[in-house]
Design a protein around this motif. Structure first.
Motif, PDB file in Angstrom:
ATOM      1  N   PRO A  52      14.950  -1.697   1.338  1.00  0.00           N
ATOM      2  CA  PRO A  52      14.509  -1.102   0.066  1.00  0.00           C
ATOM      3  C   PRO A  52      13.851   0.273   0.142  1.00  0.00           C
ATOM      4  O   PRO A  52      14.186   1.158  -0.655  1.00  0.00           O
ATOM      5  N   ILE A  53      12.919   0.491   1.068  1.00  0.00           N
ATOM      6  CA  ILE A  53      12.225   1.779   1.079  1.00  0.00           C
ATOM      7  C   ILE A  53      13.171   2.916   1.451  1.00  0.00           C
ATOM      8  O   ILE A  53      13.195   3.965   0.790  1.00  0.00           O
ATOM      9  N   LEU A  54      13.970   2.723   2.502  1.00  0.00           N
ATOM     10  CA  LEU A  54      14.933   3.757   2.875  1.00  0.00           C
ATOM     11  C   LEU A  54      15.942   3.975   1.751  1.00  0.00           C
ATOM     12  O   LEU A  54      16.323   5.111   1.444  1.00  0.00           O
ATOM     13  N   LYS A  55      16.377   2.904   1.128  1.00  0.00           N
ATOM     14  CA  LYS A  55      17.338   3.009   0.033  1.00  0.00           C
ATOM     15  C   LYS A  55      16.762   3.835  -1.121  1.00  0.00           C
ATOM     16  O   LYS A  55      17.457   4.658  -1.723  1.00  0.00           O
ATOM     17  N   ALA A  56      15.481   3.638  -1.411  1.00  0.00           N
ATOM     18  CA  ALA A  56      14.843   4.390  -2.490  1.00  0.00           C
ATOM     19  C   ALA A  56      14.762   5.876  -2.150  1.00  0.00           C
ATOM     20  O   ALA A  56      14.957   6.735  -3.020  1.00  0.00           O
ATOM     21  N   LEU A  57      14.474   6.190  -0.882  1.00  0.00           N
ATOM     22  CA  LEU A  57      14.421   7.591  -0.472  1.00  0.00           C
ATOM     23  C   LEU A  57      15.803   8.232  -0.552  1.00  0.00           C
ATOM     24  O   LEU A  57      15.945   9.396  -0.950  1.00  0.00           O
ATOM     25  N   GLN A  58      16.826   7.487  -0.181  1.00  0.00           N
ATOM     26  CA  GLN A  58      18.186   8.019  -0.197  1.00  0.00           C
ATOM     27  C   GLN A  58      18.731   8.176  -1.609  1.00  0.00           C
ATOM     28  O   GLN A  58      19.459   9.119  -1.901  1.00  0.00           O
ATOM     29  N   GLN A  59      18.396   7.236  -2.496  1.00  0.00           N
ATOM     30  CA  GLN A  59      18.985   7.215  -3.833  1.00  0.00           C
ATOM     31  C   GLN A  59      18.132   7.913  -4.884  1.00  0.00           C
ATOM     32  O   GLN A  59      18.558   8.058  -6.026  1.00  0.00           O
ATOM     33  N   SER A  60      16.931   8.327  -4.532  1.00  0.00           N
ATOM     34  CA  SER A  60      16.028   8.895  -5.523  1.00  0.00           C
ATOM     35  C   SER A  60      16.683  10.082  -6.245  1.00  0.00           C
ATOM     36  O   SER A  60      17.422  10.848  -5.604  1.00  0.00           O
ATOM     37  N   PRO A  61      16.463  10.205  -7.570  1.00  0.00           N
ATOM     38  CA  PRO A  61      15.457   9.499  -8.360  1.00  0.00           C
ATOM     39  C   PRO A  61      15.789   8.024  -8.574  1.00  0.00           C
ATOM     40  O   PRO A  61      16.898   7.667  -8.962  1.00  0.00           O
ATOM     41  N   ALA A  62      14.798   7.207  -8.306  1.00  0.00           N
ATOM     42  CA  ALA A  62      14.920   5.761  -8.456  1.00  0.00           C
ATOM     43  C   ALA A  62      13.517   5.204  -8.658  1.00  0.00           C
ATOM     44  O   ALA A  62      12.518   5.904  -8.439  1.00  0.00           O
ATOM     45  N   VAL A  63      13.451   3.962  -9.096  1.00  0.00           N
ATOM     46  CA  VAL A  63      12.163   3.284  -9.215  1.00  0.00           C
ATOM     47  C   VAL A  63      12.053   2.308  -8.055  1.00  0.00           C
ATOM     48  O   VAL A  63      12.900   1.433  -7.895  1.00  0.00           O
ATOM     49  N   LEU A  64      11.025   2.490  -7.232  1.00  0.00           N
ATOM     50  CA  LEU A  64      10.767   1.597  -6.105  1.00  0.00           C
ATOM     51  C   LEU A  64       9.639   0.658  -6.494  1.00  0.00           C
ATOM     52  O   LEU A  64       8.493   1.084  -6.686  1.00  0.00           O
ATOM     53  N   LEU A  65       9.956  -0.613  -6.633  1.00  0.00           N
ATOM     54  CA  LEU A  65       8.963  -1.632  -6.961  1.00  0.00           C
ATOM     55  C   LEU A  65       8.553  -2.345  -5.673  1.00  0.00           C
ATOM     56  O   LEU A  65       9.378  -2.995  -5.028  1.00  0.00           O
ATOM     57  N   ILE A  66       7.294  -2.213  -5.302  1.00  0.00           N
ATOM     58  CA  ILE A  66       6.743  -2.905  -4.141  1.00  0.00           C
ATOM     59  C   ILE A  66       5.902  -4.050  -4.701  1.00  0.00           C
ATOM     60  O   ILE A  66       4.756  -3.861  -5.105  1.00  0.00           O
ATOM     61  N   ASP A  67       6.508  -5.226  -4.741  1.00  0.00           N
ATOM     62  CA  ASP A  67       5.942  -6.346  -5.483  1.00  0.00           C
ATOM     63  C   ASP A  67       5.038  -7.211  -4.609  1.00  0.00           C
ATOM     64  O   ASP A  67       5.403  -7.573  -3.489  1.00  0.00           O
ATOM     65  N   GLU A  68       3.860  -7.517  -5.132  1.00  0.00           N
ATOM     66  CA  GLU A  68       2.889  -8.399  -4.479  1.00  0.00           C
ATOM     67  C   GLU A  68       2.491  -7.871  -3.104  1.00  0.00           C
ATOM     68  O   GLU A  68       2.552  -8.570  -2.094  1.00  0.00           O
ATOM     69  N   ILE A  69       2.034  -6.623  -3.078  1.00  0.00           N
ATOM     70  CA  ILE A  69       1.627  -5.980  -1.838  1.00  0.00           C
ATOM     71  C   ILE A  69       0.455  -6.723  -1.195  1.00  0.00           C
ATOM     72  O   ILE A  69       0.259  -6.663   0.028  1.00  0.00           O
ATOM     73  N   ASP A  70      -0.309  -7.476  -1.985  1.00  0.00           N
ATOM     74  CA  ASP A  70      -1.445  -8.217  -1.430  1.00  0.00           C
ATOM     75  C   ASP A  70      -1.012  -9.344  -0.506  1.00  0.00           C
ATOM     76  O   ASP A  70      -1.831  -9.890   0.235  1.00  0.00           O
ATOM     77  N   ARG A  71       0.266  -9.706  -0.509  1.00  0.00           N
ATOM     78  CA  ARG A  71       0.749 -10.746   0.405  1.00  0.00           C
ATOM     79  C   ARG A  71       1.025 -10.198   1.803  1.00  0.00           C
ATOM     80  O   ARG A  71       1.110 -10.963   2.766  1.00  0.00           O
ATOM     81  N   ALA A  72       1.202  -8.896   1.926  1.00  0.00           N
ATOM     82  CA  ALA A  72       1.476  -8.286   3.231  1.00  0.00           C
ATOM     83  C   ALA A  72       0.167  -8.128   4.008  1.00  0.00           C
ATOM     84  O   ALA A  72      -0.927  -8.317   3.474  1.00  0.00           O
ATOM     85  N   ASP A  73       0.298  -7.739   5.287  1.00  0.00           N
ATOM     86  CA  ASP A  73      -0.900  -7.610   6.120  1.00  0.00           C
ATOM     87  C   ASP A  73      -1.332  -6.157   6.265  1.00  0.00           C
ATOM     88  O   ASP A  73      -0.703  -5.237   5.721  1.00  0.00           O
ATOM     89  N   ASP A  74      -2.398  -5.936   7.017  1.00  0.00           N
ATOM     90  CA  ASP A  74      -2.977  -4.598   7.164  1.00  0.00           C
ATOM     91  C   ASP A  74      -2.002  -3.617   7.799  1.00  0.00           C
ATOM     92  O   ASP A  74      -1.941  -2.446   7.404  1.00  0.00           O
ATOM     93  N   GLU A  75      -1.251  -4.069   8.797  1.00  0.00           N
ATOM     94  CA  GLU A  75      -0.326  -3.172   9.490  1.00  0.00           C
ATOM     95  C   GLU A  75       0.745  -2.655   8.539  1.00  0.00           C
ATOM     96  O   GLU A  75       1.129  -1.476   8.588  1.00  0.00           O
ATOM     97  N   PHE A  76       1.224  -3.523   7.663  1.00  0.00           N
ATOM     98  CA  PHE A  76       2.247  -3.084   6.719  1.00  0.00           C
ATOM     99  C   PHE A  76       1.665  -2.109   5.706  1.00  0.00           C
ATOM    100  O   PHE A  76       2.325  -1.147   5.312  1.00  0.00           O
ATOM    101  N   GLU A  77       0.427  -2.319   5.304  1.00  0.00           N
ATOM    102  CA  GLU A  77      -0.239  -1.376   4.402  1.00  0.00           C
ATOM    103  C   GLU A  77      -0.327   0.006   5.038  1.00  0.00           C
ATOM    104  O   GLU A  77      -0.106   1.031   4.381  1.00  0.00           O
ATOM    105  N   ALA A  78      -0.660   0.050   6.330  1.00  0.00           N
ATOM    106  CA  ALA A  78      -0.776   1.334   7.027  1.00  0.00           C
ATOM    107  C   ALA A  78       0.572   2.045   7.075  1.00  0.00           C
ATOM    108  O   ALA A  78       0.657   3.262   6.854  1.00  0.00           O
TER     109      ALA A  78
END
Length: 294
Positions: free
Chosen positions: A123-149
């Motif tokens: 998803p993230i690479l796809k959003a960068l390649q296809q932009s303009p696009a809407v990137l929805l990062i859903d329920e980020i609170d479920r991920a851990d600290d490393e992914f947030e960084a």
């Protein structure tokens, strides 16, 4: 002007309303600022309050692709960013070997294995390649600290470096919407990168308006009765999971499907599974329905 250029918060509110999403003044304003300033929008609130739906409505309003990254415990950068199609790479390698190497040196052969056609965009690479696009990062609170960084780094530059391939940078920053149910606190660094808004449960009048807008086939009286009961349930302290707007819509739709023009005790009790998703809540609400409908 970019594809997401817009004159005012009022204009954004009208565009969202045309998709059936009714945003209050605060949400429309922060949404407008997010688009105008090209900043990620972090939405927190109880489940079912319309956080994910806002991203969907923005994508529909601007006729942009919606690219969704569903976060979960243990998600890592490779699952959000990219992977290589190893099967296709092996088939390519065998094809080249069958042709006697195709005149390629070892370095050229290795380079050909990491061609863009073998790159599986997550998803993230796809959003960068296809932009303009809407990137929805859903329920980020479920991920851990490393992914947030990792996410913070990507959202700071809107580019990623792939060792075997090179750097991919968005020609236009995607519209980024992050949602959180606040099961844990997010790091300040990520919050500073975003504009923030807490989405609360709507008041009675606005929720009735939402039901009437999203479900115009539901009779006005039934919509009002359903919302009134839901509002009473949310005000009850002993409910494990207060119903969100999504559940309100489900219940109204279910009652309409049963052919009801107004809410009665029997149909309310029979369809309560569309509203409450815990056994304890179902029992408590069912027992209280007679009082709520009185």
């Amino acid at each position: 002007m970019t594809k997401t250029s817009i004159e005012s918060a009022a204009k954004l509110s009208a565009m969202l309303a045309s998709t059936g999403y009714l945003a209050d003044e605060g949400l429309a304003t922060i949404g407008y600022l997010s688009l105008a300033m090209e900043r990620p929008l972090l939405l927190e609130g109880e489940p079912g309050t319309g956080k994910t739906s806002l991203a969907e409505a923005i994508a529909e309003s601007f006729s942009l692709p919606l690219i969704r990254l569903q976060c979960y415990e243990g998600i890592d950068a490779s699952q959000a960013l990219y992977d290589w199609d190893f099967t296709a790479q092996i088939l390519h390698l065998r094809s080249v070997e069958a042709r006697g190497g195709g005149g390629l040196s070892a370095a050229e052969l290795e380079s050909s294995l990491y061609d863009g056609r073998f790159l599986l965009a997550r998803p993230i690479l796809k959003a960068l390649q296809q932009s303009p696009a809407v990137l929805l990062i859903d329920e980020i609170d479920r991920a851990d600290d490393e992914f947030e960084a990792f996410l913070l780094e990507v959202l700071s530059t809107y580019q990623v470096s792939i060792p075997e391939f090179g750097t991919v940078k968005a020609a236009t920053p995607p519209v980024v919407v992050l949602t959180s149910n606040r099961t844990r606190d997010l790091h300040d660094a990520l919050k500073r990168r975003c504009l923030y808004h807490w989405i609360d449960h709507p008041g009675l009048a606005r929720e009735v308006e939402i039901v009437r807008t999203r479900l115009p086939e539901v009779p006005a009286l039934l919509a009002q009765q359903v919302v009134r009961v839901v509002q009473q349930i949310r005000a009850t302290d002993d409910i494990l999971k207060p119903p969100g707007v999504a559940e309100t819509l489900d219940w109204a739709r279910a009652l309409h499907q049963l052919g009801r023009a107004e809410l009665d005790l029997a149909s309310a009790a029979a369809s309560i599974g569309a509203l409450c998703k815990y056994r304890e809540d179902t029992e408590r609400v069912t027992a209280a329905l007679a009082r709520m409908l009185g």
